[in-house]
Design a protein around this motif. Structure first.
Motif, PDB file in Angstrom:
ATOM      1  N   HIS A  56      67.454  65.517   2.826  1.00 37.28           N
ATOM      2  CA  HIS A  56      66.522  65.677   3.949  1.00 37.28           C
ATOM      3  C   HIS A  56      67.259  65.771   5.302  1.00 37.28           C
ATOM      4  O   HIS A  56      66.868  66.546   6.181  1.00 37.28           O
ATOM      5  N   HIS A  88      67.332  68.594   8.324  1.00 33.41           N
ATOM      6  CA  HIS A  88      67.223  68.461   9.789  1.00 33.41           C
ATOM      7  C   HIS A  88      68.378  69.190  10.479  1.00 33.41           C
ATOM      8  O   HIS A  88      68.181  69.902  11.464  1.00 33.41           O
ATOM      9  N   SER A 116      66.051  60.554  13.777  1.00 35.10           N
ATOM     10  CA  SER A 116      64.748  60.619  13.105  1.00 35.10           C
ATOM     11  C   SER A 116      64.160  59.223  12.992  1.00 35.10           C
ATOM     12  O   SER A 116      64.652  58.273  13.615  1.00 35.10           O
ATOM     13  N   GLY A 117      63.119  59.097  12.164  1.00 34.13           N
ATOM     14  CA  GLY A 117      62.487  57.797  12.005  1.00 34.13           C
ATOM     15  C   GLY A 117      63.390  56.801  11.278  1.00 34.13           C
ATOM     16  O   GLY A 117      63.311  55.601  11.511  1.00 34.13           O
ATOM     17  N   GLY A 118      64.251  57.299  10.407  1.00 33.52           N
ATOM     18  CA  GLY A 118      65.086  56.398   9.620  1.00 33.52           C
ATOM     19  C   GLY A 118      66.572  56.500   9.932  1.00 33.52           C
ATOM     20  O   GLY A 118      67.356  55.689   9.440  1.00 33.52           O
ATOM     21  N   GLY A 137      64.040  56.595  16.199  1.00 31.15           N
ATOM     22  CA  GLY A 137      62.605  56.816  15.961  1.00 31.15           C
ATOM     23  C   GLY A 137      61.888  55.515  15.618  1.00 31.15           C
ATOM     24  O   GLY A 137      60.752  55.280  16.040  1.00 31.15           O
ATOM     25  N   GLU A 138      62.593  54.665  14.862  1.00 33.70           N
ATOM     26  CA  GLU A 138      62.042  53.363  14.493  1.00 33.70           C
ATOM     27  C   GLU A 138      61.799  52.537  15.764  1.00 33.70           C
ATOM     28  O   GLU A 138      60.780  51.846  15.881  1.00 33.70           O
ATOM     29  N   PHE A 145      61.175  53.715  18.757  1.00 36.20           N
ATOM     30  CA  PHE A 145      59.978  54.284  19.402  1.00 36.20           C
ATOM     31  C   PHE A 145      58.722  53.754  18.709  1.00 36.20           C
ATOM     32  O   PHE A 145      57.754  53.381  19.358  1.00 36.20           O
ATOM     33  N   ASP A 146      58.737  53.739  17.372  1.00 36.53           N
ATOM     34  CA  ASP A 146      57.544  53.317  16.626  1.00 36.53           C
ATOM     35  C   ASP A 146      57.233  51.836  16.869  1.00 36.53           C
ATOM     36  O   ASP A 146      56.079  51.449  17.039  1.00 36.53           O
ATOM     37  N   GLY A 171      54.437  56.615  16.727  1.00 34.33           N
ATOM     38  CA  GLY A 171      54.853  55.987  17.973  1.00 34.33           C
ATOM     39  C   GLY A 171      55.524  56.905  18.988  1.00 34.33           C
ATOM     40  O   GLY A 171      55.249  56.815  20.183  1.00 34.33           O
ATOM     41  N   GLY A 172      56.423  57.786  18.510  1.00 31.27           N
ATOM     42  CA  GLY A 172      57.212  58.598  19.445  1.00 31.27           C
ATOM     43  C   GLY A 172      56.356  59.388  20.434  1.00 31.27           C
ATOM     44  O   GLY A 172      56.499  59.240  21.648  1.00 31.27           O
ATOM     45  N   PRO A 173      55.452  60.216  19.921  1.00 32.93           N
ATOM     46  CA  PRO A 173      54.632  61.018  20.842  1.00 32.93           C
ATOM     47  C   PRO A 173      53.774  60.133  21.751  1.00 32.93           C
ATOM     48  O   PRO A 173      53.557  60.476  22.925  1.00 32.93           O
ATOM     49  N   ALA A 233      62.148  65.949  19.249  1.00 28.76           N
ATOM     50  CA  ALA A 233      60.935  66.505  19.876  1.00 28.76           C
ATOM     51  C   ALA A 233      60.683  65.866  21.234  1.00 28.76           C
ATOM     52  O   ALA A 233      59.854  66.344  22.009  1.00 28.76           O
ATOM     53  N   CYS A 262      61.359  70.146  14.638  1.00 26.02           N
ATOM     54  CA  CYS A 262      62.005  68.832  14.813  1.00 26.02           C
ATOM     55  C   CYS A 262      61.424  67.832  13.832  1.00 26.02           C
ATOM     56  O   CYS A 262      62.144  67.129  13.132  1.00 26.02           O
ATOM     57  N   THR A 263      60.105  67.752  13.785  1.00 27.25           N
ATOM     58  CA  THR A 263      59.478  66.817  12.850  1.00 27.25           C
ATOM     59  C   THR A 263      59.530  67.444  11.444  1.00 27.25           C
ATOM     60  O   THR A 263      59.859  68.623  11.293  1.00 27.25           O
TER      61      THR A 263
HETATM   62  O1  KG4 Z   1      62.245  63.500  11.286  1.00 21.95           O
HETATM   63  P1  KG4 Z   1      60.930  62.824  11.267  1.00 21.95           P
HETATM   64  O2  KG4 Z   1      59.683  63.652  11.381  1.00 21.95           O
HETATM   65  O3  KG4 Z   1      60.802  61.955   9.969  1.00 21.95           O
HETATM   66  C1  KG4 Z   1      61.913  61.295   9.445  1.00 21.95           C
HETATM   67  O4  KG4 Z   1      62.718  61.948   8.758  1.00 21.95           O
HETATM   68  O5  KG4 Z   1      62.043  60.078   9.765  1.00 21.95           O
HETATM   69  O6  KG4 Z   1      60.975  61.739  12.425  1.00 21.95           O
HETATM   70  C2  KG4 Z   1      59.899  60.905  12.674  1.00 21.95           C
HETATM   71  C3  KG4 Z   1      60.252  60.050  13.871  1.00 21.95           C
HETATM   72  C4  KG4 Z   1      59.217  58.954  14.118  1.00 21.95           C
HETATM   73  O7  KG4 Z   1      59.892  57.736  14.325  1.00 21.95           O
HETATM   74  C5  KG4 Z   1      58.518  59.444  15.382  1.00 21.95           C
HETATM   75  O8  KG4 Z   1      58.010  58.380  16.170  1.00 21.95           O
HETATM   76  C6  KG4 Z   1      59.641  60.178  16.088  1.00 21.95           C
HETATM   77  O9  KG4 Z   1      60.309  60.856  15.051  1.00 21.95           O
HETATM   78  N1  KG4 Z   1      59.132  61.142  17.078  1.00 21.95           N
HETATM   79  C7  KG4 Z   1      59.381  61.043  18.390  1.00 21.95           C
HETATM   80  C8  KG4 Z   1      58.654  62.107  19.022  1.00 21.95           C
HETATM   81  N2  KG4 Z   1      58.018  62.825  18.042  1.00 21.95           N
HETATM   82  C9  KG4 Z   1      58.332  62.207  16.853  1.00 21.95           C
HETATM   83  N3  KG4 Z   1      60.096  60.160  19.094  1.00 21.95           N
HETATM   84  C10 KG4 Z   1      60.131  60.308  20.428  1.00 21.95           C
HETATM   85  N4  KG4 Z   1      59.464  61.274  21.097  1.00 21.95           N
HETATM   86  C11 KG4 Z   1      58.719  62.201  20.433  1.00 21.95           C
HETATM   87  N5  KG4 Z   1      58.064  63.156  21.107  1.00 21.95           N
END
Ligand code: KG4
Ligand code: ZN
Length: 348
Positions: free
Chosen positions: A112, A116, A141-143, A168-169, A171-172, A184-186, A290, A314-315
């Protein structure tokens, strides 16, 4: 022209895409499960797997139709085999095996994170596939939060990573602390738009001499700030409140200060690492790429060209899996039908 069908079910998006030569998107379908998981405040793994079962085949069908491609036009099927939620990954991997076996197509298991990375090789919005190595990649990313130097296709060297929470974590978690919900991020980005980045003094973990990151101290500092504000708020303030019990301008001030602290560290350490390894360009990818503040700061503060995919790449999506799968397939990286999922699969 080589057509790859990409399939992604590692977390909470069911996605399929058809990509030509790893760079041109013919279709890119994403069925998001956000509404399903919102009620739990985060991703509920078993629900995610079950939802993938319902959604995957229609999503694949739609991806093929939109691309105007039949099974016979495909050259390979690429599927995410990790990292991610094991039950969710199994749905995509087993479906891809069935399709590959019944149609006599090569199966390509894709990491994965490599997906990315290759979202930056898809030719949209000025991004180019003909990059000159070495390239410095920041995965956020989130992880994961990782700084990687890429010296060729599929050749990764890890310079550093987070020693605790992923960006990302963070942010969440901060979103939850501020009562802003999931994802959380958006939500934090939206709240931050109305606040000052210097409203609250929050720490930055520089971890000098390394390309590592740490965000757990920052998260704790946000928690302390929230508790302090709650103690000092009088009853009148409390009535104008967000769901966390904080006044709205406090929430936006904390969100903006937090976001700035994350961005400052990510940008400074990425630029420093890129210059140290003689990279020709910086690629940023993953859900946090993103984030508008991060995109803008990276572009402004980097002396090297910066590539960031458009928001929809991005997501999580399957176009990036098809793109990564193309390069892997070209180098002979075909998987067998015993391909297994690996929840904590590493890139390097
Ligand atoms: O890559 P992704 O879609 O999934 C994983 O592989 O983890 O990333 C998800 C992460 C989440 O923690 C989400 O809150 C964060 O990306 N995220 C953002 C934004 N959009 C998504 N963090 C900050 N600002 C954003 N606009
Ligand atoms: Zn992802």
């Amino acid at each position: 022209m080589a057509l790859i069908l990409g399939i992604e079910t590692s977390c909470d998006e069911t996605a399929a895409a058809v990509v030509a030569d790893g760079r041109r998107i013919l279709s890119n379908i994403v069925a998001s499960q956000i509404d399903l998981h919102r009620q739990y405040g985060g991703v509920f793994p078993e629900m995610a797997a079950r939802q993938h079962i319902f959604t995957l085949l229609p999503v694949v069908q739609e991806a093929l139709e939109e691309a105007g491609a039949g099974w016979n036009d495909l050259d390979a099927i690429a599927v995410t085999s990790g990292p991610g939620l094991a039950g969710a990954l199994l749905v995509g991997v087993n479906a891809a095996k069935g399709m590959a076996w019944s149609r006599g197509l090569p199966l390509v298991g894709v990491n994965h994170l490599e997906g990315h990375v290759y979202s930056n090789w898809i030719e949209v919005e000025g991004n180019r596939a003909d990059k000159t190595f070495p390239v410095l990649v920041l995965i956020v990313s989130g992880g994961h939060t990782e700084l990687i130097v890429m010296r060729g296709h599929g050749r990764y060297e890890r310079l550093g990573a987070t020693i605790d929470d992923a960006a990302g974590e963070a942010f969440d978690k901060v979103s939850r602390l501020l009562g802003l919900g999931y994802p959380g991020g958006p939500a934090v980005q939206r709240a931050a738009a109305g606040g000052s980045t210097s409203a609250f003094a929050l720490p930055r973990a520089w971890l000098p001499g390394t390309s590592d990151f740490s965000f757990s101290g920052l998260k704790t500092a946000v928690l302390r700030t929230v508790q302090q504000v709650e103690r000092s708020q009088d009853e009148t303030d409390r009535r104008l409140t967000s769901s966390a019990g904080l006044a709205e301008d406090t929430v936006s001030g904390i969100a903006a200060s937090f976001q700035q602290a994350v961005v400052d560290v990510l940008v400074a350490k990425t630029v420093q690492a890129a210059l140290a390894v003689g990279a020709t360009e910086i690629c940023v990818c993953g859900g946090v790429a993103a984030n508008v503040a991060l995109r803008e700061a990276m572009r402004q503060r980097s002396p090297l060209p910066v590539s960031v995919p458009p928001l929809f790449l991005c997501t999580d999506n399957a176009a990036m899996i098809a793109a990564a799968g193309y390069y892997r397939w070209q180098s002979g990286g075909v998987s067998q039908l015993d391909l297994d999922v690996v929840a904590n699969l590493a890139l390097v």
